[in-house]
Design an enzyme around this catalytic site. Structure first.
Site, PDB file in Angstrom:
ATOM      1  N   LYS A  38       0.827  -1.314  -0.028  1.00  0.00           N
ATOM      2  CA  LYS A  38      -0.132  -0.167   0.108  1.00  0.00           C
ATOM      3  C   LYS A  38       1.058   1.328  -0.035  1.00  0.00           C
ATOM      4  CE  LYS A  38      -4.122  -1.732   2.090  1.00  0.00           C
ATOM      5  NZ  LYS A  38      -5.298  -1.556   3.430  1.00  0.00           N
TER       6      LYS A  38
ATOM      7  N   ASP B  65     -10.532   3.189   1.852  1.00  0.00           N
ATOM      8  CA  ASP B  65     -10.982   2.664   3.191  1.00  0.00           C
ATOM      9  C   ASP B  65     -11.835   3.402   3.984  1.00  0.00           C
ATOM     10  OD1 ASP B  65      -9.767   0.133   3.004  1.00  0.00           O
ATOM     11  OD2 ASP B  65      -7.847   0.648   4.176  1.00  0.00           O
TER      12      ASP B  65
HETATM   13  P1  NDP Z   1      -0.857  -2.565  11.712  1.00  0.00           P
HETATM   14  O1  NDP Z   1      -0.069  -3.867  11.638  1.00  0.00           O
HETATM   15  O2  NDP Z   1      -0.390  -1.488  10.926  1.00  0.00           O
HETATM   16  O3  NDP Z   1      -1.257  -2.008  13.047  1.00  0.00           O
HETATM   17  C1  NDP Z   1      -1.729  -2.784  13.831  1.00  0.00           C
HETATM   18  C2  NDP Z   1      -1.996  -1.994  15.313  1.00  0.00           C
HETATM   19  O4  NDP Z   1      -2.735  -3.009  16.146  1.00  0.00           O
HETATM   20  C3  NDP Z   1      -1.120  -1.554  16.069  1.00  0.00           C
HETATM   21  O5  NDP Z   1      -1.735  -0.089  16.697  1.00  0.00           O
HETATM   22  C4  NDP Z   1      -0.843  -2.394  17.244  1.00  0.00           C
HETATM   23  O6  NDP Z   1      -0.241  -1.945  18.310  1.00  0.00           O
HETATM   24  C5  NDP Z   1      -2.177  -2.957  17.418  1.00  0.00           C
HETATM   25  N1  NDP Z   1      -2.166  -4.075  18.066  1.00  0.00           N
HETATM   26  C6  NDP Z   1      -1.710  -5.481  17.508  1.00  0.00           C
HETATM   27  N2  NDP Z   1      -1.932  -6.515  18.361  1.00  0.00           N
HETATM   28  C7  NDP Z   1      -2.559  -5.806  19.675  1.00  0.00           C
HETATM   29  C8  NDP Z   1      -2.968  -6.369  20.838  1.00  0.00           C
HETATM   30  N3  NDP Z   1      -2.925  -7.639  21.146  1.00  0.00           N
HETATM   31  N4  NDP Z   1      -3.524  -5.514  21.834  1.00  0.00           N
HETATM   32  C9  NDP Z   1      -3.393  -4.434  21.382  1.00  0.00           C
HETATM   33  N5  NDP Z   1      -3.244  -3.824  20.299  1.00  0.00           N
HETATM   34  C10 NDP Z   1      -2.638  -4.419  19.335  1.00  0.00           C
HETATM   35  O7  NDP Z   1      -2.193  -3.017  10.969  1.00  0.00           O
HETATM   36  P2  NDP Z   1      -3.403  -2.411  10.182  1.00  0.00           P
HETATM   37  O8  NDP Z   1      -3.568  -0.915  10.816  1.00  0.00           O
HETATM   38  O9  NDP Z   1      -3.130  -2.328   8.692  1.00  0.00           O
HETATM   39  O10 NDP Z   1      -4.533  -3.301  10.490  1.00  0.00           O
HETATM   40  C11 NDP Z   1      -5.212  -3.376  11.534  1.00  0.00           C
HETATM   41  C12 NDP Z   1      -6.757  -4.417  11.378  1.00  0.00           C
HETATM   42  O11 NDP Z   1      -7.405  -3.715  10.417  1.00  0.00           O
HETATM   43  C13 NDP Z   1      -6.250  -5.700  10.555  1.00  0.00           C
HETATM   44  O12 NDP Z   1      -6.660  -6.515  11.216  1.00  0.00           O
HETATM   45  C14 NDP Z   1      -6.921  -5.560   9.321  1.00  0.00           C
HETATM   46  O13 NDP Z   1      -7.376  -6.795   8.651  1.00  0.00           O
HETATM   47  C15 NDP Z   1      -7.974  -4.718   9.483  1.00  0.00           C
HETATM   48  N6  NDP Z   1      -8.483  -3.837   8.488  1.00  0.00           N
HETATM   49  C16 NDP Z   1      -9.722  -4.025   8.036  1.00  0.00           C
HETATM   50  C17 NDP Z   1     -10.148  -3.500   6.892  1.00  0.00           C
HETATM   51  C18 NDP Z   1     -11.494  -3.606   6.390  1.00  0.00           C
HETATM   52  O14 NDP Z   1     -11.967  -3.293   5.224  1.00  0.00           O
HETATM   53  N7  NDP Z   1     -12.721  -4.261   7.208  1.00  0.00           N
HETATM   54  C19 NDP Z   1      -9.552  -2.480   6.056  1.00  0.00           C
HETATM   55  C20 NDP Z   1      -8.002  -2.520   6.356  1.00  0.00           C
HETATM   56  C21 NDP Z   1      -7.571  -3.127   7.566  1.00  0.00           C
HETATM   57  P3  NDP Z   1       1.075  -1.176  18.619  1.00  0.00           P
HETATM   58  O15 NDP Z   1       1.249  -0.041  17.957  1.00  0.00           O
HETATM   59  O16 NDP Z   1       1.173  -1.030  20.196  1.00  0.00           O
HETATM   60  O17 NDP Z   1       1.783  -2.621  18.319  1.00  0.00           O
END
Ligand code: NDP
Length: 282
Positions: A71, A107
């Site tokens: 992306k 999105d």
């Molecule tokens: P990223 O990897 O960029 O970010 C992940 C985020 O999740 C970070 O803020 C991280 O926190 C947090 N995180 C991960 N594990 C935990 C946990 N156990 N407890 C608390 N916080 C946690 O992922 P994306 O932002 O790209 O995607 C996030 C989700 O959104 C995915 O599951 C994806 O499938 C979904 N999504 C859905 C879409 C839709 O159309 N419905 C479109 C795009 C995404 P930290 O910074 O502290 O590590």
């Protein structure tokens, strides 16, 4: 449906891409609308991304959807970007036009449409919304909430520093008051909670938060769609909150892509949801 030699071509590029629901989604609309076109999944390594784009332009693709991990590269390679892609620093839609690449990020409008459909047009207008997460998806969520007129958006992230960075990055693109907060402090007087973390996604541990502090009138949205009902949504439903799953965002974010590729604006219908739910069930 068979396609002719003049079929319109589009698809999705990612690594991996086999899990993507987009081919089924676009395939459903192609069939429903009787369009001479095809939409294919293409697994592409990072080092091949730029050359694959060139080749697909050369063979006449109308454009592409782009998923993880491309992306940001898609955004960087584009000749022109829309505001949502600019805010996200990432693109999920590339349109090939006259030798140029136009980048879009659908999105945020996808989530906004899903929230409005489920909760009503003014669901966060002048109200407090809480976003969990500070990754790529959280940017789109903040933008969507701002575009829906949220009065205040509170960003909560495990790594608080990342939440602060996100608030700073998004400030020029939002009209809402942006704040970072801890949980459960952030929940006070909130009208909407949106999970934009990857916690709760199939294979990941669930979110470790209690909804005790969330006002009973607040709605809860999880943009994770696999599983369709995450632990967060299940607990929220049992507590009596209105819930919105991530499939709505997925379906609505695809509408502008389909329109750009195939020239007709498709509808998000219960039949489409049924196709995707069946795919998620395996
Ligand atoms: P990223 O990897 O960029 O970010 C992940 C985020 O999740 C970070 O803020 C991280 O926190 C947090 N995180 C991960 N594990 C935990 C946990 N156990 N407890 C608390 N916080 C946690 O992922 P994306 O932002 O790209 O995607 C996030 C989700 O959104 C995915 O599951 C994806 O499938 C979904 N999504 C859905 C879409 C839709 O159309 N419905 C479109 C795009 C995404 P930290 O910074 O502290 O590590």
């Amino acid at each position: 449906m068979t396609v002719s030699g003049a079929a319109k071509l589009a698809g999705i590029v990612g690594w991996p891409v086999a899990h993507s629901l987009s081919p089924r989604l676009h395939g459903h609309w192609l069939k429903e609308l009787g369009i001479d076109g095809t939409y294919i999944p293409m697994p592409v390594h990072c080092e091949d991304f730029a050359s694959v784009l060139k080749s697909l332009q050369a063979v006449g693709f109308a454009g592409l959807n782009v998923t993880v991990p491309h992306k940001e590269a898609a955004f960087a390679l584009a000749h022109e970007v829309d505001d949502a892609a600019e805010a996200a620093g990432a693109a999920n839609l590339l349109i090939f036009r006259d030798g140029r690449i136009l980048a879009r990020n659908t999105d945020a409008p996808g989530l906004a449409a899903s929230l409005q459909e489920s909760l009503g047009p003014d669901c966060v207008k002048d109200r407090v919304a809480v976003v969990l997460g500070a990754g790529g998806a959280a940017r789109a969520v903040v933008l969507a909430l701002s575009n829906l007129g949220a009065g205040e958006i509170r960003i909560v992230n495990r790594d608080r520093h990342r939440a602060e960075t996100l608030a700073g990055t998004m400030k020029p693109f939002t009209r809402s008051k942006l704040a970072t907060a801890g949980w459960p402090t952030a929940a006070a007087d909130a009208s909407l909670l949106v999970n934009a973390t990857s916690a709760g996604m199939h294979g990941n541990p669930p979110l470790d938060i209690s909804l005790e502090a969330l006002p009973s009138h607040a709605a809860v949205c999880d943009i994770v769609y696999n599983p369709l009902e995450t632990d967060l949504l299940k607990v929220a439903r049992i507590r009596g909150h209105r819930t919105v799953d991530g499939l709505g965002m997925l379906m609505h974010q695809a509408v502008p892509s389909f329109a750009a590729f195939f020239g007709q604006t498709p509808k998000v219908t219960p039949a489409l949801r049924a196709v995707l739910e069946a795919a998620l069930r395996g």
